[in-house]
Scaffold this motif. Structure first.
Motif, short mmCIF file in Angstrom:
data_model
loop_
_atom_site.label_atom_id
_atom_site.label_comp_id
_atom_site.label_asym_id
_atom_site.label_seq_id
_atom_site.Cartn_x
_atom_site.Cartn_y
_atom_site.Cartn_z
N GLU A 15 12.06 103.06 37.76
CA GLU A 15 13.15 103.99 38.00
C GLU A 15 13.65 104.49 36.65
N HIS A 150 22.04 93.21 36.86
CA HIS A 150 22.13 92.80 38.27
C HIS A 150 23.32 91.85 38.49
N SER A 170 15.08 90.19 43.26
CA SER A 170 14.58 91.55 43.01
C SER A 170 13.06 91.55 43.06
N GLY A 171 12.46 92.64 42.57
CA GLY A 171 11.01 92.71 42.55
C GLY A 171 10.43 91.91 41.40
N GLY A 172 11.22 91.62 40.40
CA GLY A 172 10.73 90.90 39.23
C GLY A 172 11.28 89.48 39.11
N GLY A 197 11.08 89.93 46.09
CA GLY A 197 10.84 91.36 46.34
C GLY A 197 9.35 91.70 46.20
N GLU A 198 8.72 91.03 45.24
CA GLU A 198 7.29 91.24 45.02
C GLU A 198 6.51 90.77 46.26
N PHE A 200 7.66 90.73 49.33
CA PHE A 200 7.87 91.79 50.34
C PHE A 200 6.89 92.94 50.09
N GLY A 213 8.00 97.83 49.48
CA GLY A 213 7.79 97.25 50.81
C GLY A 213 9.03 96.69 51.47
N GLY A 214 10.03 96.29 50.65
CA GLY A 214 11.21 95.61 51.22
C GLY A 214 11.87 96.37 52.36
N GLU A 218 11.86 95.28 56.38
CA GLU A 218 13.12 95.06 57.10
C GLU A 218 13.18 95.94 58.35
N LEU A 305 19.96 94.41 49.22
CA LEU A 305 20.24 95.50 50.17
C LEU A 305 19.93 95.06 51.61
N THR A 330 22.30 98.06 44.09
CA THR A 330 21.41 96.91 44.35
C THR A 330 20.09 97.08 43.60
N ASP A 332 17.33 99.02 40.98
CA ASP A 332 17.54 99.34 39.57
C ASP A 332 18.31 100.64 39.39
O1 KG4 Z 1 16.15 95.30 41.57
P1 KG4 Z 1 14.96 96.12 41.88
O2 KG4 Z 1 15.15 97.59 42.13
O3 KG4 Z 1 13.87 96.03 40.76
C1 KG4 Z 1 13.59 94.90 40.00
O4 KG4 Z 1 14.38 94.55 39.11
O5 KG4 Z 1 12.54 94.30 40.32
O6 KG4 Z 1 14.24 95.46 43.14
C2 KG4 Z 1 13.15 96.06 43.75
C3 KG4 Z 1 12.66 95.14 44.84
C4 KG4 Z 1 11.35 95.62 45.46
O7 KG4 Z 1 10.45 94.54 45.46
C5 KG4 Z 1 11.76 96.02 46.86
O8 KG4 Z 1 10.73 95.85 47.82
C6 KG4 Z 1 12.93 95.09 47.11
O9 KG4 Z 1 13.63 95.06 45.90
N1 KG4 Z 1 13.80 95.60 48.19
C7 KG4 Z 1 14.00 94.95 49.35
C8 KG4 Z 1 14.81 95.79 50.14
N2 KG4 Z 1 15.10 96.92 49.41
C9 KG4 Z 1 14.45 96.78 48.21
N3 KG4 Z 1 13.55 93.76 49.79
C10 KG4 Z 1 13.91 93.39 51.03
N4 KG4 Z 1 14.68 94.15 51.85
C11 KG4 Z 1 15.15 95.35 51.44
N5 KG4 Z 1 15.90 96.09 52.25
#
Ligand code: KG4
Ligand code: ZN
Length: 366
Positions: A15, A150, A170-172, A197-198, A200, A213-214, A218, A305, A330, A332
């Motif tokens: 992002e 965060h 998160s994803g990371g 998140g990864e 997901f 995918g998150g 959901e 989220l 929520t 980035d």
């Molecule tokens: O915080 P973020 O934007 O980036 C990192 O710092 O990694 O988190 C992105 C992650 C992704 O893996 C995405 O699939 C997950 O957050 N995510 C969710 C949802 N919305 C985004 N995971 C589960 N349910 C959601 N509704």
């Protein structure tokens, strides 16, 4: 410190984000936080075909988007002071816009930028853009840890009651942190393999859904009318997390299905995976809250989220205050980096020395 207005930049992953945030220091607390603008240019559509972030492409996309994103954040923050010329005029034009830029940047007290952790190519674009602007307008610069972003995203509209248990999902990252005050933190556990998140994102790819995918998992899980499939739930003894076993179980189940997989089975898989993934998060958070006797939990990161996570945490922790960031904070974004920078200014004075370094594996400052 009187009121401070910060231009914040975030490019740690996929992002490109810029925001203008202001707040006032009252002793050791930041009050009256106002997010004047929060612009996010997502690259999700580009990475969709890979089912995850392609680092080289992410860096190149940041190069293309960084200036227009910063401009959009400035325009939206200061609607009565239009940006009359681009921040980077092309070579054939003279700098007739200098006066306009100078007066616009006179409203900014410091520039904040994410210095890590993240993808090094992506981080570098934000760091260099921030340093170039700070140098041009003689502004101090504040390097911010993405994880602090965060964490402090949960401090709006006001800081939580301390001590808190902070969950970053998160994803990371997937981590639990004990914080007795905003800057006195102890990490309690993190993931041993994938972040939640990864996981997901990877399960979404297995099911043929898009990236990220998150939100898609959901949504699909919410359409399941049957009981979710039961996948193994891990609960490690040391507050750390692991998603590799769950991911393998889902993959093996998916591979054993006849093709094409009917939609209702996909929904049951999504619901089963989501349930097992969150059982682990809820179980570990519950354990920490019980042993540390904390009455406040703050949750940050893209996964915050997810409404099912909200419900499960609230149900498992009655009597505990649980704070989630507002939805726009929520995933980035740069507003959270600006808020973290406001808090950071309470302990370190921003400097006019333009020598920030991006660090891909930066740890949470303790
Ligand atoms: O915080 P973020 O934007 O980036 C990192 O710092 O990694 O988190 C992105 C992650 C992704 O893996 C995405 O699939 C997950 O957050 N995510 C969710 C949802 N919305 C985004 N995971 C589960 N349910 C959601 N509704
Ligand atoms: Zn993040």
């Amino acid at each position: 410190m009187p009121k401070s207005t910060i231009l914040a930049i975030e490019t740690s992953c996929d992002e490109t984000a810029a925001a203008v945030v202001e707040g006032s220091a009252e002793g050791q607390v930041i009050r009256d936080v106002r997010i004047r603008s929060n612009v996010v240019a997502s690259q999700a559509a580009t990475h969709q075909r890979y089912g995850g972030v392609f680092p080289e492409i992410a860096a190149r996309e940041h190069v293309g988007a960084i200036t227009s994103t910063i401009e959009a954040a400035l325009r939206s923050a200061f609607p009565h002071q239009p940006l009359t010329t681009p921040l980077c005029p092309d070579q054939n034009r003279d700098f007739e816009g200098q006066a306009n830029h100078q007066s616009l940047f006179s409203h900014i007290d410091a520039i904040a930028v994410t210095v890590g952790p993240g993808l090094i190519g992506s981080l570098l674009i934000g760091v260099e853009a921030a340093q170039a602007l700070a140098m041009s307008f003689k502004l101090p610069i504040i390097g911010v840890n993405h994880l602090d972003g965060h964490f402090f995203s949960t401090f709006i509209p006001a800081p939580p009651e301390f001590p808190v248990v902070a969950l970053i999902a998160s994803g990371g990252h997937t981590m639990l942190v004990w914080a007795s005050s905003p800057w006195r933190r102890t990490p309690l556990g993190t993931t041993r393999d994938d972040a939640v998140g990864e996981a997901f994102d990877k399960v979404a790819k297995l099911l043929g859904l898009g990236y990220p995918g998150g939100p898609q998992i959901e949504e699909l899980a919410g359409r399941s009318t049957k009981n979710p499939l039961m996948f193994p739930t891990t609960l490690l003894n040391d507050c750390s997390f692991s998603y590799s076993g769950l991911k393998t179980a889902v993959r093996q189940f998916v591979e054993a299905q006849p093709r094409p997989i009917p939609e209702h089975i996909k929904a049951q898989i999504a619901a089963g995976f989501q349930h097992a993934a969150f059982e682990q998060i809820v179980g570990q958070t519950l354990r920490v809250v019980a042993t540390r006797k904390s009455a406040t939990v703050v949750v940050g990161g893209g996964v915050a989220l997810n409404k099912v996570l909200h419900t499960k945490l609230r149900k498992a922790l009655p009597g505990v205050t649980i704070r989630f960031p507002q939805p726009a904070l929520t995933g980035d974004n740069a507003a959270m980096i600006g808020v973290a920078a406001l808090w950071q200014q309470l302990r370190t004075k921003p400097v006019r020395r333009y020598a920030l370094e991006a660090q891909a594996d930066l740890k949470l400052m303790l």
